[in-house]
Design a protein around this motif. Structure first.
Motif, PDB file in Angstrom:
ATOM      1  N   ASP A 247      -9.584  10.754  -6.084  1.00 46.00           N
ATOM      2  CA  ASP A 247      -9.465   9.573  -5.080  1.00 46.00           C
ATOM      3  C   ASP A 247      -8.260   9.275  -4.677  1.00 46.00           C
ATOM      4  O   ASP A 247      -7.915   8.514  -3.620  1.00 46.00           O
ATOM      5  CB  ASP A 247     -10.325   8.627  -5.819  1.00 46.00           C
ATOM      6  CG  ASP A 247     -11.839   8.891  -5.835  1.00 46.00           C
ATOM      7  OD1 ASP A 247     -12.379   9.923  -5.240  1.00 46.00           O
ATOM      8  OD2 ASP A 247     -12.574   8.036  -6.564  1.00 46.00           O
ATOM      9  N   GLN A 248      -7.361   9.203  -5.702  1.00 42.15           N
ATOM     10  CA  GLN A 248      -5.934   8.490  -5.471  1.00 42.15           C
ATOM     11  C   GLN A 248      -5.343   8.955  -3.894  1.00 42.15           C
ATOM     12  O   GLN A 248      -4.585   8.196  -3.224  1.00 42.15           O
ATOM     13  CB  GLN A 248      -5.047   8.723  -6.480  1.00 42.15           C
ATOM     14  CG  GLN A 248      -5.173   8.049  -7.624  1.00 42.15           C
ATOM     15  CD  GLN A 248      -5.070   6.455  -7.500  1.00 42.15           C
ATOM     16  OE1 GLN A 248      -4.786   5.832  -6.391  1.00 42.15           O
ATOM     17  NE2 GLN A 248      -5.208   5.603  -8.590  1.00 42.15           N
ATOM     18  N   LYS A 249      -5.386  10.283  -3.699  1.00 41.95           N
ATOM     19  CA  LYS A 249      -4.656  10.793  -2.415  1.00 41.95           C
ATOM     20  C   LYS A 249      -4.682  10.187  -1.189  1.00 41.95           C
ATOM     21  O   LYS A 249      -3.924  10.052  -0.311  1.00 41.95           O
ATOM     22  CB  LYS A 249      -4.935  12.288  -2.488  1.00 41.95           C
ATOM     23  CG  LYS A 249      -4.037  13.024  -1.215  1.00 41.95           C
ATOM     24  CD  LYS A 249      -2.854  13.005  -1.321  1.00 41.95           C
ATOM     25  CE  LYS A 249      -1.853  13.432  -0.060  1.00 41.95           C
ATOM     26  NZ  LYS A 249      -0.644  13.196  -0.216  1.00 41.95           N
ATOM     27  N   LEU A 250      -6.201   9.574  -1.219  1.00 42.86           N
ATOM     28  CA  LEU A 250      -6.467   8.883   0.102  1.00 42.86           C
ATOM     29  C   LEU A 250      -5.678   7.884   0.497  1.00 42.86           C
ATOM     30  O   LEU A 250      -5.411   7.549   1.706  1.00 42.86           O
ATOM     31  CB  LEU A 250      -8.087   8.477   0.028  1.00 42.86           C
ATOM     32  CG  LEU A 250      -8.537   7.752   1.193  1.00 42.86           C
ATOM     33  CD1 LEU A 250      -8.290   6.168   1.343  1.00 42.86           C
ATOM     34  CD2 LEU A 250      -8.539   8.398   2.354  1.00 42.86           C
ATOM     35  N   TRP A 251      -4.990   7.013  -0.528  1.00 37.10           N
ATOM     36  CA  TRP A 251      -4.141   6.038  -0.356  1.00 37.10           C
ATOM     37  C   TRP A 251      -2.774   6.286   0.211  1.00 37.10           C
ATOM     38  O   TRP A 251      -1.984   5.435   0.541  1.00 37.10           O
ATOM     39  CB  TRP A 251      -4.226   4.848  -1.477  1.00 37.10           C
ATOM     40  CG  TRP A 251      -5.760   4.522  -1.622  1.00 37.10           C
ATOM     41  CD1 TRP A 251      -6.342   4.829  -2.914  1.00 37.10           C
ATOM     42  CD2 TRP A 251      -6.358   3.903  -0.914  1.00 37.10           C
ATOM     43  NE1 TRP A 251      -7.610   4.290  -2.675  1.00 37.10           N
ATOM     44  CE2 TRP A 251      -7.626   3.721  -1.539  1.00 37.10           C
ATOM     45  CE3 TRP A 251      -6.076   3.208   0.321  1.00 37.10           C
ATOM     46  CZ2 TRP A 251      -8.670   3.021  -0.920  1.00 37.10           C
ATOM     47  CZ3 TRP A 251      -7.132   2.318   1.003  1.00 37.10           C
ATOM     48  CH2 TRP A 251      -8.461   2.097   0.347  1.00 37.10           C
ATOM     49  N   GLU A 252      -2.786   7.564   0.540  1.00 34.65           N
ATOM     50  CA  GLU A 252      -1.281   7.919   1.321  1.00 34.65           C
ATOM     51  C   GLU A 252      -1.756   7.888   2.710  1.00 34.65           C
ATOM     52  O   GLU A 252      -0.795   8.395   3.420  1.00 34.65           O
ATOM     53  CB  GLU A 252      -0.767   9.090   0.706  1.00 34.65           C
ATOM     54  CG  GLU A 252       0.129   8.887  -0.698  1.00 34.65           C
ATOM     55  CD  GLU A 252       0.706  10.133  -1.236  1.00 34.65           C
ATOM     56  OE1 GLU A 252       1.779  10.381  -0.638  1.00 34.65           O
ATOM     57  OE2 GLU A 252       0.137  10.607  -2.159  1.00 34.65           O
ATOM     58  N   ILE A 253      -3.079   8.313   3.009  1.00 36.41           N
ATOM     59  CA  ILE A 253      -3.570   8.468   4.388  1.00 36.41           C
ATOM     60  C   ILE A 253      -4.189   7.099   4.883  1.00 36.41           C
ATOM     61  O   ILE A 253      -3.748   6.904   5.994  1.00 36.41           O
ATOM     62  CB  ILE A 253      -4.263   9.716   4.115  1.00 36.41           C
ATOM     63  CG1 ILE A 253      -3.632  10.607   3.520  1.00 36.41           C
ATOM     64  CG2 ILE A 253      -5.096  10.145   5.676  1.00 36.41           C
ATOM     65  CD1 ILE A 253      -4.389  12.027   3.317  1.00 36.41           C
ATOM     66  N   GLY A 254      -5.182   6.706   4.477  1.00 39.55           N
ATOM     67  CA  GLY A 254      -6.123   5.834   4.785  1.00 39.55           C
ATOM     68  C   GLY A 254      -5.566   4.442   5.197  1.00 39.55           C
ATOM     69  O   GLY A 254      -4.288   4.021   4.251  1.00 39.55           O
TER      70      GLY A 254
ATOM     71  N   LEU B 212       0.974  -1.257  -0.094  1.00 45.12           N
ATOM     72  CA  LEU B 212      -0.013   0.018  -0.058  1.00 45.12           C
ATOM     73  C   LEU B 212       0.719   1.235  -0.088  1.00 45.12           C
ATOM     74  O   LEU B 212       0.508   2.359  -0.618  1.00 45.12           O
ATOM     75  CB  LEU B 212      -0.937  -0.058   1.309  1.00 45.12           C
ATOM     76  CG  LEU B 212      -2.059   0.930   1.092  1.00 45.12           C
ATOM     77  CD1 LEU B 212      -2.888   0.701  -0.169  1.00 45.12           C
ATOM     78  CD2 LEU B 212      -3.227   0.978   2.430  1.00 45.12           C
ATOM     79  N   LEU B 213       1.963   1.365   0.684  1.00 45.58           N
ATOM     80  CA  LEU B 213       2.980   2.287   0.624  1.00 45.58           C
ATOM     81  C   LEU B 213       3.340   2.780  -0.763  1.00 45.58           C
ATOM     82  O   LEU B 213       3.144   3.789  -1.360  1.00 45.58           O
ATOM     83  CB  LEU B 213       4.223   2.107   1.445  1.00 45.58           C
ATOM     84  CG  LEU B 213       5.476   3.214   1.303  1.00 45.58           C
ATOM     85  CD1 LEU B 213       4.920   4.518   1.821  1.00 45.58           C
ATOM     86  CD2 LEU B 213       6.577   2.664   1.810  1.00 45.58           C
ATOM     87  N   PHE B 214       3.844   1.800  -1.594  1.00 48.50           N
ATOM     88  CA  PHE B 214       4.210   2.022  -2.991  1.00 48.50           C
ATOM     89  C   PHE B 214       2.857   2.377  -3.974  1.00 48.50           C
ATOM     90  O   PHE B 214       3.204   3.298  -4.532  1.00 48.50           O
ATOM     91  CB  PHE B 214       4.829   0.696  -3.382  1.00 48.50           C
ATOM     92  CG  PHE B 214       5.365   0.881  -4.950  1.00 48.50           C
ATOM     93  CD1 PHE B 214       6.791   1.430  -5.181  1.00 48.50           C
ATOM     94  CD2 PHE B 214       4.871   0.650  -6.005  1.00 48.50           C
ATOM     95  CE1 PHE B 214       7.287   1.656  -6.355  1.00 48.50           C
ATOM     96  CE2 PHE B 214       5.345   0.961  -7.384  1.00 48.50           C
ATOM     97  CZ  PHE B 214       6.667   1.449  -7.675  1.00 48.50           C
ATOM     98  N   ASN B 215       1.823   1.726  -3.747  1.00 46.07           N
ATOM     99  CA  ASN B 215       0.771   1.711  -4.627  1.00 46.07           C
ATOM    100  C   ASN B 215      -0.133   3.283  -4.405  1.00 46.07           C
ATOM    101  O   ASN B 215      -0.414   3.837  -5.423  1.00 46.07           O
ATOM    102  CB  ASN B 215      -0.120   0.821  -4.783  1.00 46.07           C
ATOM    103  CG  ASN B 215       0.233  -0.731  -5.360  1.00 46.07           C
ATOM    104  OD1 ASN B 215       0.393  -0.172  -6.491  1.00 46.07           O
ATOM    105  ND2 ASN B 215       0.590  -1.709  -4.981  1.00 46.07           N
ATOM    106  N   GLY B 216       0.171   3.520  -3.127  1.00 48.85           N
ATOM    107  CA  GLY B 216      -0.664   4.631  -2.592  1.00 48.85           C
ATOM    108  C   GLY B 216       0.237   5.948  -3.035  1.00 48.85           C
ATOM    109  O   GLY B 216      -0.493   6.885  -3.641  1.00 48.85           O
ATOM    110  N   GLU B 217       1.513   5.921  -3.048  1.00 47.00           N
ATOM    111  CA  GLU B 217       2.396   6.876  -3.474  1.00 47.00           C
ATOM    112  C   GLU B 217       2.412   7.043  -4.861  1.00 47.00           C
ATOM    113  O   GLU B 217       2.403   8.366  -5.898  1.00 47.00           O
ATOM    114  CB  GLU B 217       3.692   6.950  -2.983  1.00 47.00           C
ATOM    115  CG  GLU B 217       3.625   7.261  -1.364  1.00 47.00           C
ATOM    116  CD  GLU B 217       5.129   7.412  -0.761  1.00 47.00           C
ATOM    117  OE1 GLU B 217       5.958   7.049  -1.403  1.00 47.00           O
ATOM    118  OE2 GLU B 217       5.186   7.767   0.552  1.00 47.00           O
TER     119      GLU B 217
END
Ligand SMILES: Cc1cc2nc3c(=O)[nH]c(=O)nc-3n(C[C@H](O)[C@H](O)[C@H](O)COP(=O)(O)OP(=O)(O)OC[C@H]3O[C@@H](n4cnc5c(N)ncnc54)[C@H](O)[C@@H]3O)c2cc1C
Length: 396
Positions: free
Chosen positions: A365-372, A330-335
Motif C-alpha cells: 500500500d505504501q507506494k501509492l503515497w508517492e503518486i496519489g 505528504l512528500l516526506f511521508n510518502g517517500e
C-alpha cells in the motif's frame, strides 16, 4: 510553544477507540478482503458509529466538531491495520464531503452531511482524467449550461470509492477557452442522474479500496449543483488538496508505524545463527532508521495539521504557507513510507513475501503515497515555488 506530541485526553480516547475497533473488527477480515479486493461491508456504518465520518463536521449535522489534527490521528490509527481503507475513508470524508462542506450552501450541507456522518452515503472526488493527471488544469471534462441545467461530458480516472459511491464531487470546464480560470466544482447524487458509468479498476496495491474509471455522457445536473462559484474551481481544488495531503499523511504514517512495530516484534522472535535476528547490527540499523523516519514524518504531518486548525479560513493553494507545509508532509511521508515498507519486508525475509503476513499489505500500500494526491515530483515543485515566493518569510 509545545514541543512534544502530547495528545489531549479526548484525542487519546479517540485513538484508543479507533485502534480497538481496527484490531477487533478490521484486522481479522483483512487478509481475505485484500485477496478478493473488496471493501468490508458496513465499513462506513462502523465509521459512523465510531464518530469518524463526521469528525470535522459540526455537531448539528451529526459530526464531532473536531479538527484536522483529530482527522489525521483517526486516519493514522485506521492505517495501523489498513492503509488502503484509511485512504478510502479519507477519500470520502475529507476529499469529497469536507470539500463539499466548505463550499456548499447551508441548505445543501443540511441535506447531505448527516448522511455522510452516519455512513449511509459514501463519497468520491473526481479530479484526475486519463489525459490530465499531474497537469490537472488541462482537464477535458466539460459542463455546458442549458437552461437551468449543466450537461456533463468527459471522464475521470483512478477515482477512489467510485464503484461504491452514492455522492460525487468533481471538476469540469465551464469556460474551456479560459484554461484554469474556466473550471468549476459540481456535485451529484449517483442515483439521481443518468449518463454516468463507474467501472472498477484492478490494482496490485491499495486493494480493498475500490477505484473507478468514471464516464459522463450527457449527464444532466441542476445548476444549483455548482458550488464554490462559477469558474472558481481552481481555488476549491487546490485548497482541498492541502487538507487532503495533510490528513492523508496519516495513511502512510499508520502503515509506517505498523511496519516498525511488527518488524521489532518479529526481529526479537526470529532466531537465526542461534540468536534473535534483532541482535544483528544490520537489522538494528533498519529498525533505527524506521524509527527516525516515522518520528520525523509525524512531526511534519501533525504540525501542518495543527497549523491548518489554527487558520480561520483554512484556505490553502498557491501563495499560502499551508500549500508548502501540506506538500512537504505528504512528500516526506510518502517517500519514507516506501523506504520503511521495504526495510520491513527485508526484516521478515521470505515470510514478508507471503500474503498471510500483514506486513506484505503494509508494504504494497505504501507506494501509492508517492503518486496519489499529486506525485512526489509535483509536491517538490509546490514546495520550491512557495519557498521562492517574494513574500516568503516564515515557517523555517
Ligand atoms: C490508487 C489511486 C487512487 C487515486 N485516487 C484518486 C481520487 O480519488 N481522485 C482523483 O481525482 N485522483 C485520484 N488518483 C489519481 C492521482 O492523483 C494521479 O495518479 C496523480 O496525480 C498522477 O497523475 P498520473 O497518474 O496521470 O501521472 P502523470 O501526471 O502522467 O505522471 C507520470 C510521471 O511523470 C511525472 N511528471 C508529470 N509532470 C511532471 C513535471 N512537470 N515535472 C516532473 N515530473 C512530472 C510524475 O511525477 C510521474 O512520475 C488516484 C490514483 C491512484 C493510483
Amino acid at each position: 510553544m509545545a514541543l512534544d506530541f502530547t495528545f489531549t485526553d479526548e484525542q487519546r480516547m479517540l485513538e484508543d477507540s479507533v485502534l480497538k475497533w481496527a484490531n477487533t473488527w478490521l484486522e481479522p477480515q483483512m487478509e481475505h478482503m485484500y485477496e478478493i479486493d473488496e471493501m468490508p461491508k458496513d465499513l462506513f456504518k462502523q465509521m459512523g458509529e465510531l464518530g469518524i465520518n463526521g469528525i470535522a463536521f459540526d455537531e448539528k449535522y451529526g459530526g464531532a466538531g473536531l479538527g484536522y489534527v483529530e482527522t489525521l490521528l483517526a486516519y493514522e490509527t485506521i492505517a495501523r491495520v489498513s492503509n488502503a481503507l484509511s485512504m478510502t475513508v479519507g477519500a470520502s470524508q475529507t476529499l469529497c464531503f469536507d470539500n463539499f462542506r466548505r463550499n456548499a450552501t447551508e441548505a445543501q450541507r443540511a441535506y447531505v452531511l448527516p448522511k455522510a456522518c452516519t455512513g449511509e452515503w459514501i463519497g468520491c472526488l473526481g479530479i484526475t482524467e486519463p489525459n490530465a493527471g499531474s497537469d490537472a488544469m488541462s482537464m477535458a471534462t466539460k459542463a455546458e449550461k442549458k437552461g437551468d441545467k449543466y450537461i456533463i461530458n468527459g471522464s475521470k480516472i483512478f477515482i477512489t470509492n467510485g464503484p461504491v459511491a452514492q455522492f460525487m464531487v468533481f471538476y469540469a470546464k465551464t469556460d474551456p477557452a479560459a484554461g484554469p480560470k474556466g473550471i468549476s466544482t459540481f456535485f451529484f447524487e449517483v442515483d439521481k442522474v443518468k449518463g454516468v458509468k463507474f467501472e472498477k479498476i484492478k490494482k496490485w496495491g491499495m486493494r480493498t479500496s475500490p477505484t473507478a474509471l468514471v464516464t459522463f455522457e450527457d449527464m444532466e445536473v441542476p445548476e444549483e449543483n455548482l458550488i464554490g462559484g462559477l469558474n472558481k474551481g481552481v481555488a476549491v481544488l487546490t485548497s482541498g488538496l492541502c487538507t487532503e495531503r495533510i490528513t492523508l499523511s496519516g495513511c502512510t504514517l499508520g502503515g509506517q508505524r505498523s511496519c516498525l512495530e511488527l518488524s521489532l516484534k518479529y526481529a526479537k522472535e526470529r532466531v537465526q545463527f542461534g540468536k534473535p535476528i534483532a541482535s544483528f547490527q544490520t537489522i538494528q540499523e533498519k529498525l533505527a532508521n524506521m524509527y527516525c523516519g516515522y518520528k520525523a514524518g509525524k512531526f511534519l504531518a501533525y504540525s501542518a495539521a495543527a497549523y491548518c486548525d489554527s487558520l480561520t479560513n483554512k484556505s490553502g493553494g498557491k501563495g499560502t504557507d499551508l500549500d508548502r507545509m501540506a506538500a512537504a508532509s505528504l512528500l516526506f511521508n510518502g517517500e519514507m513510507g516506501t523506504k520503511i515498507g521495504l526495510d520491513a519486508i527485508q526484516i521478515f525475509g521470505g515470510y514478508g513475501y507471503c500474503t498471510e503476513y500483514a506486513i506484505s499489505r503494509h508494504f504494497l500500500d505504501q507506494k501509492l503515497w508517492e503518486i496519489g494526491a499529486g506525485t512526489s515530483e509535483i509536491r517538490r515543485m509546490i514546495i520550491a515555488r512557495e519557498l521562492m515566493r517574494d513574500d516568503f518569510k516564515s515557517g523555517l
